[in-house]
Design a protein around this motif. Structure first.
Motif, PDB file in Angstrom:
ATOM      1  N   THR A 185     -21.071  64.591  58.656  1.00  0.00           N
ATOM      2  CA  THR A 185     -20.884  64.638  60.105  1.00  0.00           C
ATOM      3  C   THR A 185     -20.601  66.074  60.518  1.00  0.00           C
ATOM      4  OG1 THR A 185     -19.945  62.403  60.080  1.00  0.00           O
ATOM      5  CG2 THR A 185     -19.556  63.723  62.042  1.00  0.00           C
ATOM      6  N   ASN A 186     -21.248  66.533  61.605  1.00  0.00           N
ATOM      7  CA  ASN A 186     -21.015  67.902  62.056  1.00  0.00           C
ATOM      8  C   ASN A 186     -19.796  67.985  62.972  1.00  0.00           C
ATOM      9  OD1 ASN A 186     -21.846  67.026  64.617  1.00  0.00           O
ATOM     10  ND2 ASN A 186     -23.932  67.792  64.354  1.00  0.00           N
ATOM     11  N   ASP A 187     -19.550  69.180  63.493  1.00  0.00           N
ATOM     12  CA  ASP A 187     -18.356  69.399  64.313  1.00  0.00           C
ATOM     13  C   ASP A 187     -18.379  68.614  65.612  1.00  0.00           C
ATOM     14  OD1 ASP A 187     -17.439  71.089  62.394  1.00  0.00           O
ATOM     15  OD2 ASP A 187     -18.022  72.935  63.418  1.00  0.00           O
ATOM     16  N   ASP A 188     -19.565  68.198  66.064  1.00  0.00           N
ATOM     17  CA  ASP A 188     -19.681  67.438  67.307  1.00  0.00           C
ATOM     18  C   ASP A 188     -19.502  65.935  67.093  1.00  0.00           C
ATOM     19  OD1 ASP A 188     -20.227  69.658  68.934  1.00  0.00           O
ATOM     20  OD2 ASP A 188     -22.303  69.675  68.260  1.00  0.00           O
ATOM     21  N   GLY A 189     -19.322  65.530  65.840  1.00  0.00           N
ATOM     22  CA  GLY A 189     -19.193  64.104  65.554  1.00  0.00           C
ATOM     23  C   GLY A 189     -20.509  63.405  65.307  1.00  0.00           C
ATOM     24  N   ASP A 190     -21.619  64.158  65.289  1.00  0.00           N
ATOM     25  CA  ASP A 190     -22.933  63.569  65.011  1.00  0.00           C
ATOM     26  C   ASP A 190     -23.186  63.570  63.511  1.00  0.00           C
ATOM     27  OD1 ASP A 190     -23.569  63.236  67.694  1.00  0.00           O
ATOM     28  OD2 ASP A 190     -24.318  65.288  67.872  1.00  0.00           O
ATOM     29  N   GLU A 191     -23.802  62.498  63.046  1.00  0.00           N
ATOM     30  CA  GLU A 191     -24.194  62.460  61.643  1.00  0.00           C
ATOM     31  C   GLU A 191     -25.392  63.387  61.419  1.00  0.00           C
ATOM     32  OE1 GLU A 191     -24.866  58.428  60.448  1.00  0.00           O
ATOM     33  OE2 GLU A 191     -22.722  57.990  60.253  1.00  0.00           O
ATOM     34  N   VAL A 192     -25.437  63.997  60.262  1.00  0.00           N
ATOM     35  CA  VAL A 192     -26.540  64.879  59.874  1.00  0.00           C
ATOM     36  C   VAL A 192     -27.465  64.094  58.967  1.00  0.00           C
ATOM     37  CG1 VAL A 192     -27.167  67.021  58.711  1.00  0.00           C
ATOM     38  CG2 VAL A 192     -25.051  66.896  60.057  1.00  0.00           C
ATOM     39  N   ARG A 193     -28.749  64.054  59.345  1.00  0.00           N
ATOM     40  CA  ARG A 193     -29.700  63.244  58.577  1.00  0.00           C
ATOM     41  C   ARG A 193     -29.696  63.678  57.117  1.00  0.00           C
ATOM     42  NH1 ARG A 193     -33.908  63.291  61.788  1.00  0.00           N
ATOM     43  NH2 ARG A 193     -33.830  61.138  62.485  1.00  0.00           N
ATOM     44  N   PRO A 194     -29.510  62.758  56.180  1.00  0.00           N
ATOM     45  CA  PRO A 194     -29.396  63.121  54.764  1.00  0.00           C
ATOM     46  C   PRO A 194     -30.718  63.588  54.175  1.00  0.00           C
ATOM     47  CG  PRO A 194     -29.439  60.739  55.005  1.00  0.00           C
ATOM     48  CD  PRO A 194     -29.373  61.302  56.395  1.00  0.00           C
ATOM     49  N   ARG A 195     -30.635  64.478  53.214  1.00  0.00           N
ATOM     50  CA  ARG A 195     -31.839  64.927  52.523  1.00  0.00           C
ATOM     51  C   ARG A 195     -32.196  63.923  51.443  1.00  0.00           C
ATOM     52  NH1 ARG A 195     -31.841  68.071  47.923  1.00  0.00           N
ATOM     53  NH2 ARG A 195     -33.286  69.516  48.905  1.00  0.00           N
TER      54      ARG A 195
END
Length: 992
Positions: A185-195
Motif C-alpha cells: 500500500t502506498n502513502d495515499d492508502g492505495d494498493e500497488v498492483r503486485p508484480r
C-alpha cells in the motif's frame, strides 16, 4: 518471377492460401453452419473444424491448416493411436551449431537437456513408430530464466522436415506465474498492483496451438517406421522427454456423470475462493483490478483495492488462471462464479474450464458466459438450467479457467474469406476505373467485368450466413452479427444498380475495413471474476449479487469517496521532490515503488510521484504559481515550447551533463535543443523498422529490400497478387534525412526544404504513392499484416508490441529488418529516420534543482531503466514493454536477440526533427503539401514551394516575438542547431 493475379483464382471460387495471415480464404461448407446449430441446440461446444474438405489452389508448398488436415486424416480412416512412445530429451540425434545445449541431471531429474536460449536454434530426435495412428505429443519441461521477464516457450515443430499443418509453426508451452504477496500500500492508502513472480517447476503439457483456436490438444499423424521431430525456438528451457501418446478422449457430461460413485449428501460448508487470490497464471498480462461494487470482496472504501481479476486484461487466447482449494468431504459439488462480462454489448465470452488440470467433460471445452451489464452470480449449468455436478475426492484440488476462441473459429475463417474476396473485387474495380471516379462515364459492368455480379452475390450470401452462424454461437444478436447482416444488405443494394458499382469502389473498401474490424471485436474475450464457489449440490449458492438497497448505498458512498482525491496537484509538499508523470496509473505506481525502494534510501531524498492527466495542467499550474520539480512522460515537442517561455531549466548547465549526454544517441537530442542549451532528457524512444512476413516473401520469391530502389522493384510482384507495401505518409523524416536534406538551416531561422535535396526528397516521398501505388491511407497496418494483404512495410514500436502480444499464430512467420535506405556513392546505405520520444524536464521555478538533477540521472541510468522495464512487464505483460531510450538498458530487457540487433543497428541512424519557435508549422505544412501533390495532383515542386513560404512566414513571426529577429527583419541572434550527420557509434558495443 511473375505470379498470376489473385483475382483470377477468386473468379474460379478459390483463394491463394499463401496470402492469409490467420486463416484466410477457406470456403466453409454449408454443413458447418448446420453442425453449429445442432450443437447450440444440444448445449454442446461447437465442433473443431468444418466437416467438408476445402478447395485449395496456389503453390504446392502452401501449408494446410490443422482443421483441414485432421479432417483429411479422419476421412482416410486414420484412427487415434493406442500405444505410447517416449523420447528421452537428453539424447538428441542432432542440434544446431551455435546453440547452448547440455545434458545431465537438473532440478531433481537425472537425464535432462538444458537448452539455453541464444537466438533461434533447434534440436532433433529420431524415433521409431510401431503402430501408425494419430498421436498427442506431450512435453515434460521446466522453463529456464530468460533475459528479463521470461516469455512463453514457443516452438516451431516439424516432422520429417515439414510442418504437418500450419499451426505447427507456433506451438506454445507456458510458464507459471504468481502475484507477489503481500500487496503493498502506498502513502495515499492505495494498493500497488503486485508484480508477477515466475514459479519455475516441472510440468507435462500437450502441444497446443498458440491461437486458442482448438479446444483440444493437437493431433499428429505418424506412419509406421522411422521419423524425425525437430523443435526450433529461442526461449531457454530444460526438457526431460517428449511423449507421443494416445489422444485423451473427453466424454460428455451425461457419460461422465453416469459413472459417478454413489455417495451421501455432503454436509460440509460451501467453499468460497477470492478470485484475486489466484494460485498461478500462465501470462503476466493477466492482472488484478479494483472494483467499487458494494458486493465485491474486499470492499474498496474509496481507495484502490485489488479485489477482482481478469477483465480487459484476460481476453487473449490460452490465458489461464488456476486456483487451489481443499475439499473437506468426498462427494458431489457444483461450481459458481461471480462474474462481470460487459465489455461488448450482447457479446458472449468463452472459457475452457479444467479440474485438476483436465477438462472433466466436453461441455466445458468452451463454456459460454453471456453478456450482462452488471455483476452476475453465474451458476455453471447445463442448457436445461441444472448445475453440472462434480464428484470430488477429499483433499486438494485445482480449478483452471482459460480463454478459448474455438467456438468462433469458423466465423473468423469466414470473415477473412469474405475480406479477401472483397479486396480482390475492389482491386478489379480500381483496375477498371484507373483509381478515378468519373461520374460522366457510363459503365457496362456485365461486359467489362462479367463475373462481378456473381462474385458480389456470393459475398452477400456468405455474409448473411456468417451473421446467422454468429448469432447461434453467441446465443443471440450482437453488434458483430448485425454488422455482418447489414454489410450483406449493403451489397445487395449495390447489385440493384449494377452499372453504378464502379462509382462506389470506395464503399467496398470501407466495407472491407468494417467487417475486418469484427475480427478484433470477436477476439476480445473479457471476463472479470470476484469470487468462485464450490458448493455441495444439495446446498444453495451464497448470495452472489448486491441487493438494490446496497447498490443505492454503494453508489452514494462512492460518490462521496470521489471527492477524496489522491493526486491533488494543487497541494504540493515542499519537503519532498515532486514528480508529475504523464502516463497511466500503473507507470506512476511502479515508479513510486522503485523510488521508495532504491532512490530514497540511497540519496536520502523523499520523492512523491503524482499522476499528470494532461500536459495542459502544467501550463495552468504555472499560471497559478504551482509547479512540480520534475515532469516525466512529456512528448518531445513540449520541452522547447516551455524553454522558449523560460519555464524549464537548461540541463546542460549541470557540471556532469556531458556524462549523461553520451547515454543517448545524438539524433535524440535534436528536438530537446534550444538556444545553445538542452532542456529535457529522453526517456522512451520509438523506432522505425521494416516488418515483413517471412512466409509470404518466401512464397513470392522476394528478398527483404535494403534500399528504396529495392522496394520499387518488388512492388509489381506484390501488386500483381493484390498485395502492397505499407508506408505511413505521416513518417516523412526518412525520405529527407536519407537524401541529406535538413528541415532547417544551421542558424535555425529558415527552413532548408527549398534546396535540390529537399525537392528530391519530397518527390521521392510523394512518388511512392503517386507512381508506385502504395496505399495512401491504411486504417490498421497490423490487421493487414496479420491477414497477409500487406506483408511488408515500415512501422514502429507499437506494431512490434501488438504482434508480440496478440498475434501468436504468426510466430516464426514475421521478422524485422532495418528500414530501406538510400545507397551512397561509397556503397554504404544511409537509413536515417526519426521515431518520437517521451522526455523528462526540471522546472525553472524549482528550489530543488540539484536534487531533481540527481533524480533524473538515477532515473535514466541503465540499471534503473532495466529494472523498471522488467518490473512493468512482469506486472502487465509484453504489451507494456518499456521502450527505453538508454541502449545499455535496452539490451537487458526481454527482446528477442535477433530483433534486438536489428533495432540497435537501426538506432545508429536515429535522428529526429528539431523544435524551433514556430517549428510546429513544419509538420502541418509539409503534410498539406503531401495532400496537394498526392490527392489533388499538384506538381510536387510548386506544392513544396508553397509549404516553404508558409513555414518561413510563421518562423519569422515567432522569431520576432521571442527576440531572434527585430521588427525590420534583421537578425539579432541565431539558434545554431547541432549538426548530426554521422551514425551513432555508441550503440555498436551492444550489438551481438
Amino acid at each position: 518471377m511473375l505470379l498470376v493475379p489473385l483475382n483470377k483464382y477468386i473468379k474460379k471460387g478459390s483463394v491463394l492460401i499463401l496470402l492469409t495471415a490467420v486463416v484466410v480464404g477457406l470456403d466453409l461448407h454449408t454443413g458447418w453452419g448446420a453442425a453449429l446449430q445442432a450443437h447450440a441446440e444440444e448445449g454442446k461446444p461447437p465442433p473443431q473444424s468444418a466437416p467438408a474438405a476445402r478447395e485449395r489452389t496456389g503453390p504446392a508448398d502452401a501449408e494446410p491448416y490443422y482443421a483441414d488436415i485432421l479432417q483429411d486424416w479422419q476421412q482416410r480412416g486414420m484412427k487415434d493411436a493406442a500405444s505410447e512412445i517416449r523420447i528421452q530429451a537428453s539424447s538428441p540425434s542432432a542440434y544446431s551449431n551455435g546453440g547452448s545445449f547440455a545434458s545431465g541431471s537438473f532440478q531433481g531429474k537425472p537425464n535432462v537437456l538444458q537448452w539455453q536460449g541464444t537466438g533461434a536454434n533447434w534440436v532433433e530426435y529420431q524415433f521409431q513408430v510401431l503402430t501408425e495412428g494419430l498421436y498427442e505429443i506431450q512435453a515434460t519441461y521446466r522453463p529456464l530464466a530468460g533475459n528479463g521477464v521470461g516469455n512463453a516457450i514457443v516452438w516451431d515443430v516439424t516432422l520429417d522436415g515439414q510442418h504437418p499443418f500450419r499451426e505447427a509453426s507456433s506451438i506454445t508451452l507456458y510458464r507459471k506465474w504468481k502475484d507477489s504477496r503481500p500487496i503493498l500500500t502506498n502513502d495515499d492508502g492505495d494498493e500497488v498492483r503486485p508484480r508477477s513472480i515466475e514459479v519455475p517447476e516441472w510440468a507435462t503439457n500437450p502441444l497446443i496451438d498458440s491461437e486458442g483456436a482448438y479446444a483440444e490438444p493437437l493431433k499428429w499423424y505418424l506412419s509406421k517406421g522411422t521419423h524425425t521431430i525437430r523443435l526450433s525456438g529461442g526461449e531457454p528451457v530444460a526438457l526431460e522427454e517428449l511423449r507421443l501418446t494416445a489422444p485423451q478422449v473427453i466424454r460428455t457430461y451425461a457419460e461422465v456423470s453416469s459413472h459417478y460413485p454413489k455417495s451421501n449428501p455432503v454436509q460440509a460448508r460451501a467453499m468460497i475462493l477470492q478470485a484475486e487470490d489466484l494460485d498461478y497464471k500462465n501470462d503476466t498480462s493477466i492482472k488484478l483490478f479494483s472494483d467499487t461494487d458494494p458486493r465485491t470482496v474486499p470492499l474498496a472504501k474509496g481507495r484502490i483495492t485489488y479485489n477482482t481479476v481478469g477483465g480487459r486484461r484476460w481476453v487473449y487466447q490460452n490465458q489461464e488462471i488456476t486456483w487451489s482449494f481443499e475439499v473437506p468431504e468426498t462427494g458431489k459439488y457444483k461450481l459458481g462464479l461471480r462474474t462481470l462480462q460487459n465489455q461488448f454489448a450482447q457479446k458472449s465470452t468463452f472459457r475452457n474450464i479444467k479440474l485438476d488440470g483436465k477438462v472433466p467433460f466436453r461441455e466445458w471445452l468452451a463454456y459460454r458466459f453471456p453478456y450482462d451489464s452488471d455483476w452476475k452470480g453465474t451458476q455453471v449449468e447445463t442448457p436445461d438450467k441444472k448445475p453440472y455436478e462434480l464428484y470430488l475426492e477429499k483433499g486438494k484440488h485445482t480449478v483452471s479457467i482459460a480463454v478459448t476462441h474455438a467456438p468462433l473459429k469458423p466465423i473468423l475463417l469466414g470473415i477473412d474469406e469474405v475480406s479477401l474476396k472483397l479486396r480482390a473485387i475492389e482491386h478489379d474495380l480500381r483496375s477498371l476505373t484507373g483509381g478515378l471516379v468519373d461520374r460522366n462515364r457510363t459503365w457496362k459492368v456485365r461486359e467489362e467485368l462479367p463475373d462481378l455480379e456473381g462474385r458480389l452475390t456470393q459475398v452477400a450470401a456468405r455474409l448473411a450466413e456468417l451473421s446467422k452462424q454468429l448469432q447461434q454461437v453467441n446465443g443471440g444478436k450482437d453488434s458483430s452479427s448485425q454488422g455482418l447482416g447489414t454489410s450483406s444488405q449493403d451489397i445487395t443494394k449495390l447489385l440493384e444498380k449494377l452499372d453504378g458499382i464502379p462509382y462506389y469502389s470506395d464503399q467496398i473498401n470501407l466495407m472491407i475495413d468494417k467487417i475486418s474490424n469484427f475480427i478484433e471485436t470477436l477476439l476480445q474475450q473479457s471476463l472479470q471474476l470476484d469470487e468462485l464457489y464450490i458448493v455441495p449440490v444439495e446446498q444453495h449458492f451464497p448470495k452472489m449479487e448486491a441487493s438494490w438497497l446496497s447498490e443505492i448505498v454503494g453508489t452514494v458512498t462512492n460518490f462521496f469517496y470521489s471527492f477524496q482525491t489522491r493526486d491533488n496537484l494543487s497541494e504540493l509538499d515542499d519537503r519532498v521532490l515532486n514528480v508529475w508523470v504523464q502516463r497511466g496509473r500503473d507507470y506512476v505506481d511502479q515508479l513510486q515503488q522503485l523510488a521508495d525502494e532504491a532512490f530514497t534510501p540511497e540519496s536520502g531524498i523523499k520523492v512523491k510521484v503524482n499522476l499528470l492527466p494532461t500536459s495542459q495542467l502544467l501550463v495552468m499550474s504555472n499560471a497559478a504559481g504551482i509547479q512540480p520539480d520534475i515532469a516525466l512522460g512529456l512528448t518531445q515537442d513540449l520541452p522547447v515550447d516551455y524553454a522558449i517561455r523560460g519555464s524549464v531549466a537548461d540541463l546542460s548547465k549541470f557540471p556532469d551533463f556531458k556524462e549523461v549526454y553520451t547515454r543517448f544517441s545524438p539524433g535524440s537530442w535534436l528536438p530537446l535543443y534550444y538556444n545553445k542549451g538542452y532542456y529535457a532528457i529522453p526517456e522512451t524512444q520509438s523506432f522505425q523498422v521494416l516488418f515483413y512476413r517471412k512466409d509470404i516473401m518466401k512464397q513470392l520469391n522476394l528478398e527483404v529490400p535494403q534500399t528504396w530502389d529495392d522496394v520499387y522493384a518488388l512492388l509489381p510482384t506484390l501488386q500483381q497478387n493484390s498485395l502492397n507495401f505499407y508506408s505511413n505518409y505521416k513518417d516523412y523524416t526518412p525520405f529527407f534525412y536519407q537524401n541529406h536534406s535538413e528541415f532547417f538551416e544551421p542558424n535555425g531561422l529558415t527552413t532548408a526544404l527549398n534546396t535540390p535535396e529537399g525537392f528530391k526528397s519530397f518527390k521521392q516521398w510523394t512518388d511512392l504513392f503517386n507512381i508506385y501505388a502504395v496505399e495512401k491511407e491504411v486504417p490498421s497496418f497490423y490487421q493487414h499484416f496479420r491477414r497477409g494483404t500487406m506483408p511488408i512495410g515500415v512501422s514502429d514500436y507499437n506494431m512490434y508490441v501488438q504482434l508480440s502480444a496478440a498475434a501468436p499464430e504468426l510466430n516464426g512467420r514475421w521478422g524485422i529488418a532495418e528500414i530501406p535506405g538510400v545507397k551512397q556513392p561509397d556503397g554504404t546505405i544511409e537509413r536515417w529516420a526519426g521515431g518520437g520520444q517521451r522526455t523528462g524536464v526540471i522546472f525553472e521555478k524549482s528550489n530543488k534543482k540539484d536534487q531533481a538533477w540527481k533524480f533524473l540521472k538515477w532515473w535514466n541510468s541503465a540499471e534503473v531503466q532495466a529494472r523498471y522495464g522488467n518490473d512493468m512487464e512482469a506486472v502487465n505483460g509484453v504489451a507494456f514493454r518499456w521502450n527505453t531510450s538508454v541502449a545499455e538498458a535496452f539490451v537487458k530487457l526481454p527482446w528477442k536477440l535477433e530483433d534486438a540487433n536489428v533495432i540497435l543497428k537501426q538506432w545508429r541512424w536515429y535522428k529526429d526533427v528539431p523544435n524551433l519557435p514556430g517549428g510546429y508549422f513544419l509538420e502541418r505544412e509539409i503534410k498539406n503539401a503531401w495532400l496537394r501533390t498526392v490527392v489533388d495532383g499538384t506538381n510536387s515542386r510548386s506544392s513544396l514551394e508553397t509549404a516553404v513560404m508558409d513555414i518561413d512566414r510563421e518562423l519569422r513571426r515567432k522569431q520576432q516575438e521571442f527576440g531572434f529577429v527585430d521588427q525590420d527583419g534583421r537578425t539579432v541572434r541565431t539558434l545554431d542547431l547541432p549538426v548530426v550527420n554521422k551514425p551513432w557509434e555508441g550503440v555498436d558495443a551492444y550489438v551481438k
